[in-house]
Design a protein around this motif. Sequence first.
Motif, PDB file in Angstrom:
ATOM      1  N   THR A 184      47.402  31.135  21.549  1.00  0.00           N
ATOM      2  CA  THR A 184      48.822  31.332  20.710  1.00  0.00           C
ATOM      3  C   THR A 184      49.343  32.424  21.327  1.00  0.00           C
ATOM      4  O   THR A 184      49.414  32.678  21.774  1.00  0.00           O
ATOM      5  N   GLU A 186      51.895  34.728  22.880  1.00  0.00           N
ATOM      6  CA  GLU A 186      52.507  36.294  22.453  1.00  0.00           C
ATOM      7  C   GLU A 186      53.296  36.734  23.196  1.00  0.00           C
ATOM      8  O   GLU A 186      53.715  36.426  24.892  1.00  0.00           O
ATOM      9  N   LYS A 208      40.107  35.795  24.073  1.00  0.00           N
ATOM     10  CA  LYS A 208      41.224  35.600  23.861  1.00  0.00           C
ATOM     11  C   LYS A 208      41.597  34.555  22.275  1.00  0.00           C
ATOM     12  O   LYS A 208      42.173  35.003  21.461  1.00  0.00           O
ATOM     13  N   ASN A 212      43.142  37.200  19.000  1.00  0.00           N
ATOM     14  CA  ASN A 212      43.787  36.810  18.427  1.00  0.00           C
ATOM     15  C   ASN A 212      43.613  36.744  16.557  1.00  0.00           C
ATOM     16  O   ASN A 212      44.388  36.117  15.979  1.00  0.00           O
ATOM     17  N   ARG A 215      43.990  41.698  16.212  1.00  0.00           N
ATOM     18  CA  ARG A 215      44.191  41.693  16.995  1.00  0.00           C
ATOM     19  C   ARG A 215      43.431  43.395  17.306  1.00  0.00           C
ATOM     20  O   ARG A 215      44.184  44.401  18.614  1.00  0.00           O
TER      21      ARG A 215
END
Length: 393
Positions: A184, A186, A208, A212, A215
């Motif tokens: 993803t 960011e 990660k 994701n 958060r």
Amino acid sequence: MAEGHIVAGRKFRTKTDYEAALRDKKKIDKICSEFDLKNPKAVLELYGKLKAGDYRFETMVGNDFDDKVFEMASRLQHGKADDKTGQNKKGSRKKGKDVQKKGNGPEKKKNAVSLEDLDEDMQREVASWLKIRDRRRRLLLMFCAVGAVICFGYFAAYYYRAEKADNDYGQLAELKNSDVLADTKEEPVVVRGHEEEIELPDVLDEYKTLYNKNRRLIGWLKIDDTIIDYPVMQTSNNEYYLDHNFNQEKDSNGSIFMDASCKAYPRSQNLILYGHHMRSGKMFGDLEKYARESYYKEHSVIQFDTIYEKSVYQVMYVFRAKVLKENEIAFKYYQFIDANSGEEFNSYMKEMAGMSLYDTGITAEYGDELLTLSTCDHSQTDGRFVVVAKRVQ
């Protein structure tokens, strides 16, 4: 034996027993003055009080009186039922004797009293009393049944939630090292302080996907050969994760979370993690096992990764503490996050060493990084059980 040691037809060997019998006789005389034993309602009322233990006796004089009241009440309660069998009085007495031989009830005597022997008003009084007693019994049974259903439902729901929590955290553990959501895109995260802006490092590949997904993830805590293997959360509100899980659902187990005042990057000197002391052992329910030095020796290493770096810690201090009043001047472990000087740091270490339940032989110096695990201690009001470890890797 002295002739004077006789009370109500009973002989007593010692003066002490004789005096106890006199006390029983005096108590019986007082009871007889308060209850008319010729009145069935009074007999039944007295029987209820004796059965409830309102009156207690010391000798056979009292026991004889107790048996007499029991027999009278038994006649009143069972007389009507015996009459309905259709047997004559002789047959009823014979049946009563048979029952007594089997140990199932008192013997019927010639002067047995049935409800039909009473006047109509008294019959109504006795019937009303028996009806009230039966209603109370049924209500008690109903309340017990409802209580049992509620307790069963509570425990069923508790274990369902515990099982669901196990499954949920098992699935989260499987997402470590997963790349399902790792790609993803960011923007770089920037922390703005009063004097400078700090760009945070990349999240470790291992976390990660979990990051994701939520958060608020700040790390992962694990102690080998224990139930402690959980994600660690952080928000600006230390109350939120007391009753929310990783998926941000209401959950009485809550989550392990980092104190809002701590920073994972740049790292605070002491990172404080909180978790509930669950009776099931979930969260920090088993942390108190560190009270045993033998347990510490088998579980002295703690793994705690922030989402930015991996770390290993060695247990240093184990102690019990309390949450103190805000204006109370004393060492408060939960306020130790960063020491302003070596002197201040050494002072904190001295306080914790003095509170520690045993000496691990591990010490720390100013500049070392620490990890503190904190949970409730039910042995005292506002109590806390605390494990402090030093980073070694």
